[in-house]
Scaffold this motif. Structure first.
Motif, short mmCIF file in Angstrom:
data_model
loop_
_atom_site.label_atom_id
_atom_site.label_comp_id
_atom_site.label_asym_id
_atom_site.label_seq_id
_atom_site.Cartn_x
_atom_site.Cartn_y
_atom_site.Cartn_z
N LEU A 33 0.80 -1.25 0.09
CA LEU A 33 0.08 0.00 -0.08
C LEU A 33 0.75 1.20 0.11
N GLU A 72 -5.38 -2.97 -1.76
CA GLU A 72 -5.37 -4.31 -0.75
C GLU A 72 -6.36 -5.45 -0.98
N THR A 89 -1.61 -7.10 5.16
CA THR A 89 -3.07 -6.96 5.58
C THR A 89 -3.51 -7.26 6.93
N GLY A 90 -4.55 -6.96 7.28
CA GLY A 90 -5.15 -6.92 8.78
C GLY A 90 -6.72 -6.88 8.84
N SER A 91 -7.19 -5.91 9.38
CA SER A 91 -8.73 -5.92 9.48
C SER A 91 -9.49 -6.13 8.10
N THR A 92 -8.86 -5.77 6.93
CA THR A 92 -9.54 -5.96 5.92
C THR A 92 -10.14 -7.52 5.58
N GLU A 104 -8.24 -4.48 14.57
CA GLU A 104 -8.52 -3.04 14.22
C GLU A 104 -9.60 -2.58 14.83
N ARG A 145 1.31 -0.94 14.78
CA ARG A 145 1.18 0.57 14.23
C ARG A 145 0.70 1.46 15.47
N ARG A 148 -4.47 5.31 15.23
CA ARG A 148 -5.42 5.79 14.08
C ARG A 148 -5.97 7.19 14.58
N ARG A 168 -13.39 8.99 4.31
CA ARG A 168 -13.01 7.74 3.97
C ARG A 168 -12.41 6.68 4.99
N PRO A 170 -11.26 2.42 5.33
CA PRO A 170 -10.83 1.25 4.70
C PRO A 170 -11.86 0.34 4.26
N VAL A 172 -13.49 -1.94 5.43
CA VAL A 172 -13.51 -2.90 6.85
C VAL A 172 -15.12 -2.59 7.45
N PHE A 191 -6.79 2.74 -0.41
CA PHE A 191 -5.62 3.53 0.33
C PHE A 191 -5.03 4.47 -1.06
N ASN A 208 -5.86 7.58 9.89
CA ASN A 208 -4.90 6.71 9.62
C ASN A 208 -3.70 7.06 10.79
N MET A 212 1.39 6.88 8.39
CA MET A 212 0.65 6.61 7.27
C MET A 212 0.31 8.03 6.60
C1 CS2 Z 1 -4.65 1.33 5.95
C2 CS2 Z 1 -4.91 -0.15 5.81
O1 CS2 Z 1 -6.22 1.50 3.93
C3 CS2 Z 1 -5.89 1.98 5.10
O2 CS2 Z 1 -6.30 2.89 5.62
O3 CS2 Z 1 -4.25 1.73 7.18
O4 CS2 Z 1 -3.77 -1.06 6.39
C4 CS2 Z 1 -5.89 -0.61 6.82
O5 CS2 Z 1 -5.43 -0.44 8.17
C5 CS2 Z 1 -6.37 -1.81 6.68
O6 CS2 Z 1 -7.64 -2.18 7.12
C6 CS2 Z 1 -5.56 -3.12 6.95
O7 CS2 Z 1 -6.11 -4.31 6.47
#
Ligand code: CS2
Length: 322
Positions: A33, A72, A89-92, A104, A145, A148, A168, A170, A172, A191, A208, A212
């Motif tokens: 990203l 992503e 990747t994570g919460s996505t 997240e 991280r 946010r 905006r 992500p 999620v 992103f 974020n 970021m």
């Molecule tokens: C990022 C991602 O897109 C974003 O804002 O910070 O990393 C986001 O945290 C995603 O949810 C991670 O899977």
């Protein structure tokens, strides 16, 4: 005979003009990203270097920053289809299995002690299992991280100030739930589209961690950094499970060991960056705004909890207890 000589010469040219280095046996294409200045990119560059060296060139890791290769969600799908191989990747991943929401979830974790407890505890274990089973991805470590925060062009101190703000988020589900409950208008978006959308005014805010915000140059299009600190999170550097299983055992070991070293390396870079990043953002002209964090948490807690399935609510209650 002349024709033979010409043919031999052509074959000679063909053989000798090929690439000097032999082709790697395993090419790992990585979609990131962030751009080259972010700790995730630098950590992957380090990973690429040690993996290539230790495998004696049998594995090559190629990096594509700034979502140039894939955004992503798309990156996850392309890894599953074995078109590309790695990403962060994570919460996505909540779009594939629900327990990923804990990477997240707003207003749940308080600090990095909580975070490490989750990652190493039953939730983290379950997440890594589900990641393989439901998303076909293997975690190679995790990247911590910072909290946010919300950026915008009008100061936001209290949820009441959010009314109608197009923000905006992500892709999620929990983020959409949270910001809707808070009174804003959340819009899921990749992103790499955020900067231009802020510039053109199709969105008015985004959220974020400091690193970021700085990396993406949001100070050019956002005036206020509202210290909401609404979520502490982590992401995983991942490789496709099918791709991983195709590696012979000796290379798998190299890969996993390098993954651990990448995690440590990234953590050092993260801590270093956290020391200066706030000053850098201020120097770029961003104004920091103190926020009534408690009011944000109170206003959204119920909606967040109710959006979870009973099974995930149970884990949530246990995490809150500790
Ligand atoms: C990022 C991602 O897109 C974003 O804002 O910070 O990393 C986001 O945290 C995603 O949810 C991670 O899977």
């Amino acid at each position: 005979p002349l024709i033979c000589a010409v043919l031999v010469f052509i074959i000679f040219l063909f053989v000798n003009c090929g690439p000097e280095k032999k082709e790697p046996e395993f090419l790992m294409r990585t979609a990131l990203l962030v751009n080259e200045d972010h700790s995730w990119y630098k950590a992957f560059a380090y990973f690429a270097e040690i993996v290539e060296e230790r495998s004696k060139g049998r594995i090559k890791v190629e990096l594509y920053p700034s979502e140039q290769l894939a955004k992503e969600i798309e990156a996850i799908r392309l890894i599953q289809a074995e078109v590309i191989d790695m990403t962060t990747t994570g919460s996505t991943l909540t779009n594939w299995f629900e327990v990923a929401t804990f990477c997240e979830l707003p207003f749940l974790m308080r600090d990095s002690t909580d975070m490490n407890r989750y990652i190493k505890g039953p939730v983290g274990k379950l997440m890594e299992e589900e990641m393989i089973k439901k998303a076909g991805l293997r975690a190679l470590g995790h990247f911590e991280r910072g909290p946010r925060h919300l950026t915008s062009n009008r100061p936001i101190r209290h949820p009441d100030d959010l009314k109608g703000l197009i923000i905006r988020v992500p892709n999620v589900p929990a983020f959409v739930t949270t910001w809707s409950a808070l009174g804003a208008k959340p819009t899921p978006m990749a992103f790499s589209e955020v900067f231009t959308s802020l510039q053109q005014g199709t969105i008015q805010a985004q959220e974020n961690p400091f690193a970021m915000i700085h990396n993406a140059g949001f100070s050019e299009v956002q005036k206020y950094l509202n210290l909401t600190g609404h979520v502490i999170s982590w992401v995983y550097p991942v490789v496709g499970e099918k791709q991983f299983q195709k590696l012979p055992t000796d290379l798998q070991e190299i890969f996993l060991q390098a993954g651990k070293e990448m995690q440590d390396y990234e953590h050092q870079l993260y801590l270093e960056n956290e020391k200066n990043v706030q000053e850098e953002l201020k120097a770029e002209g961003m104004e920091f705004i103190e926020v009534d964090q408690e009011a944000f948490a109170k206003k959204s807690e119920k909606a967040i909890y109710e959006s979870l399935s009973p099974e995930i609510q149970k884990i949530y209650r246990e995490l809150k207890k500790d």
